[in-house]
Design a protein around this motif. Structure first.
Motif, PDB file in Angstrom:
ATOM      1  N   LYS A  83     108.629  39.006   3.921  1.00 48.48           N
ATOM      2  CA  LYS A  83     108.046  40.233   4.772  1.00 48.48           C
ATOM      3  C   LYS A  83     107.125  39.671   5.669  1.00 48.48           C
ATOM      4  O   LYS A  83     106.090  38.846   5.474  1.00 48.48           O
ATOM      5  N   TYR A  84     107.006  40.365   6.604  1.00 49.73           N
ATOM      6  CA  TYR A  84     106.089  40.362   7.764  1.00 49.73           C
ATOM      7  C   TYR A  84     105.802  39.040   8.331  1.00 49.73           C
ATOM      8  O   TYR A  84     104.901  38.712   8.479  1.00 49.73           O
TER       9      TYR A  84
ATOM     10  N   ARG B 166     120.870  41.030   9.928  1.00 44.58           N
ATOM     11  CA  ARG B 166     121.075  41.285   8.314  1.00 44.58           C
ATOM     12  C   ARG B 166     122.576  41.334   8.620  1.00 44.58           C
ATOM     13  O   ARG B 166     123.298  40.891   7.415  1.00 44.58           O
TER      14      ARG B 166
ATOM     15  N   GLY C  35     113.195  40.218   5.280  1.00 45.29           N
ATOM     16  CA  GLY C  35     112.111  41.295   4.427  1.00 45.29           C
ATOM     17  C   GLY C  35     111.457  42.325   5.467  1.00 45.29           C
ATOM     18  O   GLY C  35     111.505  42.402   6.740  1.00 45.29           O
ATOM     19  N   LYS C  36     110.879  43.353   4.844  1.00 44.64           N
ATOM     20  CA  LYS C  36     110.562  44.359   5.593  1.00 44.64           C
ATOM     21  C   LYS C  36     109.242  43.971   6.492  1.00 44.64           C
ATOM     22  O   LYS C  36     108.542  43.175   6.156  1.00 44.64           O
ATOM     23  N   GLY C  37     109.427  44.538   7.840  1.00 51.00           N
ATOM     24  CA  GLY C  37     108.228  44.239   8.558  1.00 51.00           C
ATOM     25  C   GLY C  37     108.240  43.018   9.298  1.00 51.00           C
ATOM     26  O   GLY C  37     107.586  42.626  10.228  1.00 51.00           O
ATOM     27  N   SER C  38     109.373  42.250   9.143  1.00 50.41           N
ATOM     28  CA  SER C  38     109.563  40.922   9.815  1.00 50.41           C
ATOM     29  C   SER C  38     110.289  41.096  11.326  1.00 50.41           C
ATOM     30  O   SER C  38     110.909  42.183  11.479  1.00 50.41           O
TER      31      SER C  38
ATOM     32  N   ASP D  90     106.756  35.257   2.831  1.00 48.46           N
ATOM     33  CA  ASP D  90     105.986  36.433   3.316  1.00 48.46           C
ATOM     34  C   ASP D  90     104.807  35.938   4.163  1.00 48.46           C
ATOM     35  O   ASP D  90     103.993  35.039   3.806  1.00 48.46           O
TER      36      ASP D  90
END
Length: 158
Positions: free
Chosen positions: A68-69, A38, A45-48, A108
């Motif tokens: 995400k993910y 980042r 995204g979250k959880g990646s 995602d």
């Protein structure tokens, strides 16, 4: 002077991106890598998760968006630039052809298999699976498996 300022700024930005990339490549576990990617400018995204040996295009990491993910496995290459060969001709050095920059979007829940290469301008759809060693040159729709060189859709989930 303005040109020199821009050049110096670009040099420091390049050093920053390469430093973050080097740390991200060597830190463990994968969750600790995400802040460094980042800081390079990537949107993640979250959880990646991104594996340690993934090659991120350091000339334009801000053009990479990962939802995400998403799981990007070992040996994957994410490339945001390539040579424009439209004006290329015999006797002309390829290095004289301009670079074209295009974004990569991985939506995602997608999974990028070991050693896959994602080329500039590609969007990988939600929940798509990219097979190991695939070279993705075109967009991949959601919820399918794409594999091969060049990558082609081999299965669609319903």
């Amino acid at each position: 002077m303005a040109n020199n300022h821009r050049t110096i700024k670009n040099v420091f930005h390049g050093i920053w991106v390469r430093t973050c990339a080097t740390i991200a490549r060597h830190i463990f576990p994968a969750a600790l890598r995400m802040p460094f990617y980042r800081m390079m400018g990537m949107n993640i995204g979250k959880g990646s998760k991104i594996a340690a040996t993934v090659d991120i295009d350091q000339s334009a990491p801000e053009l990479i968006t990962i939802g995400k993910y998403v799981w990007v496995t070992r040996g994957v290459m994410l490339l945001c630039h390539q040579r424009n060969l439209i004006g290329y001709e015999i006797g002309k050095p390829v290095m004289d052809c301009e670079l074209i920059y295009k974004p990569i979007v991985i939506e995602d829940g997608a999974h990028i298999g070991i050693g896959a290469i994602i080329m500039p301008g590609v969007t990988i759809g939600k929940g798509a699976v990219i097979g190991a060693g695939a070279v993705v040159t075109k967009n991949v729709p959601a919820y399918c498996i794409a594999a091969g060189v060049p990558a082609k859709v081999i299965k669609i989930f319903k």
